[in-house]
Write an enzyme that holds these catalytic residues in place. Structure first.
Site, mmCIF file in Angstrom:
data_model
loop_
_atom_site.group_PDB
_atom_site.id
_atom_site.type_symbol
_atom_site.label_atom_id
_atom_site.label_comp_id
_atom_site.label_asym_id
_atom_site.label_seq_id
_atom_site.Cartn_x
_atom_site.Cartn_y
_atom_site.Cartn_z
ATOM 1 C CB CYS A 141 31.210 -33.051 -13.941
ATOM 2 S SG CYS A 141 29.941 -33.964 -15.326
ATOM 3 C CB CYS A 178 24.863 -33.069 -16.586
ATOM 4 S SG CYS A 178 26.380 -34.623 -16.864
#
Ligand code: UQ1
Length: 393
Positions: free
Chosen positions: A144, A322
């Site tokens: 991430c 994301c």
């Protein structure tokens, strides 16, 4: 994947080797660190998420021997397999920063990447009075890659809400030469950065923390040997990360230590009865839960073909996503593929900050995870994207 395999071959033929008693939905930790969700809400008992009938082996994998098709666990068990799915995740290396992890015993330092330190971020934010709020991004691959800056935007929003923003310098020190890897979203993020008066220092890598003096040392990656010391009132650390220990030097891994997969089928490149998914792999895409979702449906298909001695026919396009949280009510939803090309689900410009996307991130995604992905029912938004873009270029 165990839920999907249970559907394919029956629960009695599936086992999961997993040492943790608790299973966490980590994507929500960004919001836990900012006080918008509780840590409690992010976890479930592992026993409750392993599909019924599937055997849960409560041990840690110590060694994989792909030539013998066996897995050895830390309590000495040897387990043989016909097919193996490697899903070991990525390892956090706080210890590679001098002074950590001990510095976490001090206040004003937190990290949203660990169950042990995520609530410390929120505490440090609440205790903030005046000075530098510093957010780091390490010099390694990470999971991430947006999370290190999401917490900065939330901290900015929190300090504005509480009237403390005029006394704060908000600083993002990143090892990368860019703010975000995909230009379309990087352009929007730079707009956010300018509008909120945030400082971005590229090619700055955190190497050491002195918690007594509340100072953090960064090396300047473009000027070898040069370091710069920042005083901090709040420090958010994104740790260096790397492949799981088990894979290091294993015949299954590439020279860097990641599981060596075919990027289209997710089958291992040299051991045909081995497959992989997620952060431990060398698939050249960003490591996210959304990528795992898209990978899970391809892998399901690949394994079913291999079991029938047929050729895998479905290709993973590298889809990853994301949700870039830019405040307590807005998200830029980045979605892209292996080529770094935007691959957006919704027929609107997703590089804009949107409230609908915040709602999706904060309230829809957790359900999609627990009830969709973990039950083998959610394989990423691909089919929905195609429907929503019908008739559109
Ligand atoms: C997704 O599938 C997923 O996995 C469950 C996430 O994990 C947290 C995500 O953040 C996103 C954005 C997706 C993709 C889903 C949609 C509806 C775009």
């Amino acid at each position: 994947m165990s839920a999907r395999m249970k559907r394919r071959v029956g629960a009695e033929n599936v086992a999961v080797v997993e040492p943790s008693e608790s299973h966490y939905y980590q994507p929500i930790w960004t919001l836990v660190g900012a006080g918008a969700k509780t840590l409690r809400s992010s976890g479930r008992a592992t026993a409750s998420v392993v599909p019924s009938g599937v055997k849960w082996i409560r041990s840690r994998v110590q060694e994989i021997d792909p030539d013998k098709s066996t897995v050895r666990t830390d309590d000495g068990k040897e387990i043989s397999y016909q097919y193996l799915i490697v899903a070991l995740g990525i390892q956090l290396h706080y210890e590679k920063i001098k002074g950590l992890p001990e510095a976490f015993e001090h206040p004003r330092i937190g990290s949203n990447y660990s169950v042990k330190t995520v609530e410390k971020t929120w505490k440090a934010l609440q205790d903030f009075k005046e000075g530098n709020a510093i957010f780091s991004f390490p010099n390694t691959p990470v999971k991430c890659a947006g999370a290190p800056q999401k917490i900065m935007y939330l901290a900015d929003a929190y300090l504005r809400k509480t009237g403390k923003r005029p006394k704060a310098n908000i600083i993002y020190n990143t090892s990368l030469p860019v703010l975000f890897g995909i230009k379309k979203y990087a352009d929007s993020l730079w707009d956010v950065v300018r509008a909120r008066d945030l400082t971005i220092n590229l090619r700055h890598n955190l190497t050491e923390v002195w918690p007594d003096r509340r100072e953090a040392v960064f090396e300047k990656l473009d000027s070898p040997g040069e370091t710069v010391v920042f005083e901090y009132e709040l420090l958010h650390v994104t740790p260096p990360m790397g492949p799981p220990e088990v894979l290091k030097g294993n015949p299954l891994s590439d020279p860097a230590g990641w599981l060596d997969l075919d990027r289209d089928t997710l089958q291992h490149r040299t051991y045909p009865n081995v497959f992989g998914i997620g952060d431990c792999t060398n698939l050249p895409t960003a490591k996210t839960a959304a990528a795992v979702a898209a990978q899970s449906s391809v892998l399901d298909r690949t394994i079913s073909k291999v079991m029938k001695k047929e050729k895998p026919d479905k290709k993973y396009d590298g889809y990853t996503s994301c949700p870039l949280v830019t405040s307590y009510s807005t998200v830029i939803l980045a979605e892209f593929d292996y080529n770094g090309q935007p691959l957006e689900t919704f027929p609107i410009d997703q590089s804009k900050e949107r409230r609908t996307m915040y709602h999706m991130k904060a309230n829809v995604m957790p359900h999609l995870y627990w009830h969709g992905l973990l039950r083998g029912l959610w394989g990423g938004p691909g089919p929905y994207r195609r429907i929503m873009h019908l008739g559109m270029k």
